[in-house]
Motif scaffolding. Structure first.
Motif, PDB file in Angstrom:
ATOM      1  N   LEU A 167       0.995  -1.191  -0.115  1.00 30.00           N
ATOM      2  CA  LEU A 167       0.287  -0.048   0.021  1.00 30.00           C
ATOM      3  C   LEU A 167       0.913   1.216  -0.024  1.00 30.00           C
ATOM      4  O   LEU A 167       0.319   2.356  -0.566  1.00 30.00           O
ATOM      5  N   LYS A 168       1.949   1.079   0.607  1.00 30.82           N
ATOM      6  CA  LYS A 168       3.022   2.159   0.798  1.00 30.82           C
ATOM      7  C   LYS A 168       3.487   2.696  -0.754  1.00 30.82           C
ATOM      8  O   LYS A 168       3.869   3.715  -0.995  1.00 30.82           O
ATOM      9  N   LEU A 189      -8.609  -0.198   2.996  1.00 26.38           N
ATOM     10  CA  LEU A 189      -7.256  -0.604   3.235  1.00 26.38           C
ATOM     11  C   LEU A 189      -6.357   0.550   3.708  1.00 26.38           C
ATOM     12  O   LEU A 189      -5.330   0.237   4.432  1.00 26.38           O
ATOM     13  N   PHE A 190      -6.492   1.650   2.974  1.00 27.55           N
ATOM     14  CA  PHE A 190      -5.445   2.536   3.201  1.00 27.55           C
ATOM     15  C   PHE A 190      -5.561   3.320   4.723  1.00 27.55           C
ATOM     16  O   PHE A 190      -4.569   3.647   5.312  1.00 27.55           O
ATOM     17  N   ALA A 191      -6.889   2.696   5.248  1.00 26.69           N
ATOM     18  CA  ALA A 191      -6.911   3.389   6.612  1.00 26.69           C
ATOM     19  C   ALA A 191      -6.012   2.746   7.772  1.00 26.69           C
ATOM     20  O   ALA A 191      -5.690   3.218   8.561  1.00 26.69           O
ATOM     21  N   GLY A 192      -5.624   1.563   7.293  1.00 30.28           N
ATOM     22  CA  GLY A 192      -4.469   0.808   8.046  1.00 30.28           C
ATOM     23  C   GLY A 192      -5.117  -0.085   9.278  1.00 30.28           C
ATOM     24  O   GLY A 192      -4.294   0.000  10.296  1.00 30.28           O
ATOM     25  N   GLN A 193      -6.174  -0.452   9.345  1.00 32.36           N
ATOM     26  CA  GLN A 193      -6.843  -1.055  10.376  1.00 32.36           C
ATOM     27  C   GLN A 193      -7.641  -2.356   9.986  1.00 32.36           C
ATOM     28  O   GLN A 193      -8.049  -2.403   8.689  1.00 32.36           O
ATOM     29  N   THR A 194      -7.323  -3.648  10.479  1.00 29.47           N
ATOM     30  CA  THR A 194      -7.557  -4.785  10.220  1.00 29.47           C
ATOM     31  C   THR A 194      -9.113  -4.952  10.901  1.00 29.47           C
ATOM     32  O   THR A 194      -9.301  -4.919  12.106  1.00 29.47           O
ATOM     33  N   SER A 195     -10.318  -4.890   9.852  1.00 29.34           N
ATOM     34  CA  SER A 195     -11.353  -5.153  10.239  1.00 29.34           C
ATOM     35  C   SER A 195     -12.046  -6.546  10.041  1.00 29.34           C
ATOM     36  O   SER A 195     -11.282  -7.443   9.492  1.00 29.34           O
ATOM     37  N   PRO A 196     -13.188  -7.134  10.750  1.00 32.92           N
ATOM     38  CA  PRO A 196     -13.516  -8.412  10.436  1.00 32.92           C
ATOM     39  C   PRO A 196     -13.495  -8.870   8.994  1.00 32.92           C
ATOM     40  O   PRO A 196     -13.264  -9.792   8.537  1.00 32.92           O
ATOM     41  N   ALA A 197     -13.988  -7.999   8.228  1.00 35.74           N
ATOM     42  CA  ALA A 197     -14.126  -8.230   6.664  1.00 35.74           C
ATOM     43  C   ALA A 197     -12.820  -8.289   6.084  1.00 35.74           C
ATOM     44  O   ALA A 197     -12.533  -9.190   5.210  1.00 35.74           O
ATOM     45  N   TYR A 253      -1.239  -5.032   9.407  1.00 38.90           N
ATOM     46  CA  TYR A 253      -0.646  -3.823   9.574  1.00 38.90           C
ATOM     47  C   TYR A 253       0.185  -3.573  10.858  1.00 38.90           C
ATOM     48  O   TYR A 253       1.151  -2.739  10.830  1.00 38.90           O
ATOM     49  N   THR A 254       0.077  -4.155  11.734  1.00 40.04           N
ATOM     50  CA  THR A 254       0.657  -3.965  13.219  1.00 40.04           C
ATOM     51  C   THR A 254       1.473  -5.259  13.405  1.00 40.04           C
ATOM     52  O   THR A 254       2.310  -5.239  14.472  1.00 40.04           O
ATOM     53  N   ALA A 255       1.013  -6.523  13.012  1.00 39.82           N
ATOM     54  CA  ALA A 255       2.075  -7.663  13.233  1.00 39.82           C
ATOM     55  C   ALA A 255       2.168  -8.353  12.274  1.00 39.82           C
ATOM     56  O   ALA A 255       1.731  -9.559  12.011  1.00 39.82           O
TER      57      ALA A 255
END
Length: 286
Positions: A167-168, A189-197, A253-255
């Motif tokens: 994404l970067k 996707l660009f929001a950088g958070q993992t959602s359930p979807a 995103y974080t792991a």
């Protein structure tokens, strides 16, 4: 500006040409690897303009043409490649396929459907496995097909592991139609958070990739000795990355999962053990 002689360090999930292989194969594989990595870096690294990247990759293709015409390549890396190609009778088209995929990376950043992604893998990943089989001296149709399955799966797993990194670079390898199917948008996707979807989408991608990986995995049992051990190690490494992705609920995103020093003894043990089982029972590593 990226220069052709710049050396870029890369983390590798699935190291090829490791100490596991017989020593005779390591040098030709290193020659192939350095050509492929050099061309890949032309497409990805530094801040060169797109037209300059394409021009540099076109020069790689020109070097292949010189080899095909029996001429001496202009650069040392392709001179070394010429000798390897001649010794192992490697089709030059396999290298041109790689270069075409790298050129595509310069200009194409979205994929409408999974078929487009697979076509990219056919050129960006599968040639590597086929080149290795030529070096090893095993090129029957079944083994080539199994190699393609493994290599495509490896490329896909890298994509799912590297969603945030890509994404970067404004690249999205997740198919656009499947994003929509799971209720996701690029903005999400660009929001950088993992959602359930998002987790459901990556789980779907990883499950599909694992099936491809396991379909090709009998190759690691069919190939003899340390060659087979190398392939089984690569397959198990990829399988372990999928398990690590699942363990963090696909939060790349974080792991972002990687393989560390504690993973390799387990993988090697499983790879050795898998050499004693029938090809109908593909290896797994969790």
């Amino acid at each position: 500006m990226f220069t052709p002689d710049q050396t870029v360090q890369h983390y590798e999930n699935f190291p090829v040409g490791s100490f596991l292989l017989p020593k005779a194969f390591r040098k030709p594989i290193a020659v192939v690897y350095h050509v492929a990595r050099y061309a890949d870096d032309l497409a990805d690294e530094g801040d060169a303009l797109a037209q300059d990247r394409i021009a540099a990759l076109n020069e790689c293709s020109a070097e292949l043409q010189r080899i095909e015409l029996g001429q001496t390549p202009l650069t040392a890396r392709f001179q070394a490649l010429s000798a390897v190609v001649a010794q192992y009778q490697i089709p030059l088209q396999l290298f041109e396929d790689l270069f075409s995929a790298f050129r595509q990376d310069v200009v194409k950043t979205r994929y409408q459907n999974f078929g487009e992604v697979i076509d990219y893998c056919r050129r960006s990943a599968n040639p590597v496995g086929r080149i290795l089989l030529h070096i090893f001296g095993f090129t029957d149709a079944k083994m080539l097909a199994q190699s393609d399955g493994i290599c495509t799966a490896l490329q896909l797993i890298n994509f799912w592991q590297d969603v945030a990194i890509d994404l970067k670079k404004d690249r999205i390898y997740l198919p656009q139609d499947e994003l929509a199917k799971f209720g996701l948008t690029e903005a999400m996707l660009f929001a950088g958070q993992t959602s359930p979807a998002f987790a459901r989408l990556l789980a779907y991608q990883c499950d599909r990739s694992r099936k491809m990986l396991r379909a090709g995995s009998p190759l690691g049992v069919a190939l003899p000795g340390r060659i087979g051990l190398e392939i089984r190690t690569i397959v198990l490494s990829a399988d372990r990355i999928i398990s690590k992705l699942k363990a963090v609920n696909y939060d790349v995103y974080t792991a972002r999962p990687t393989l560390g020093s504690l993973d390799w003894p387990i993988i090697l043990y499983q790879a050795i053990k898998a050499g004693f089982v029938k090809p109908s029972a593909p290896p797994t590593c969790h």
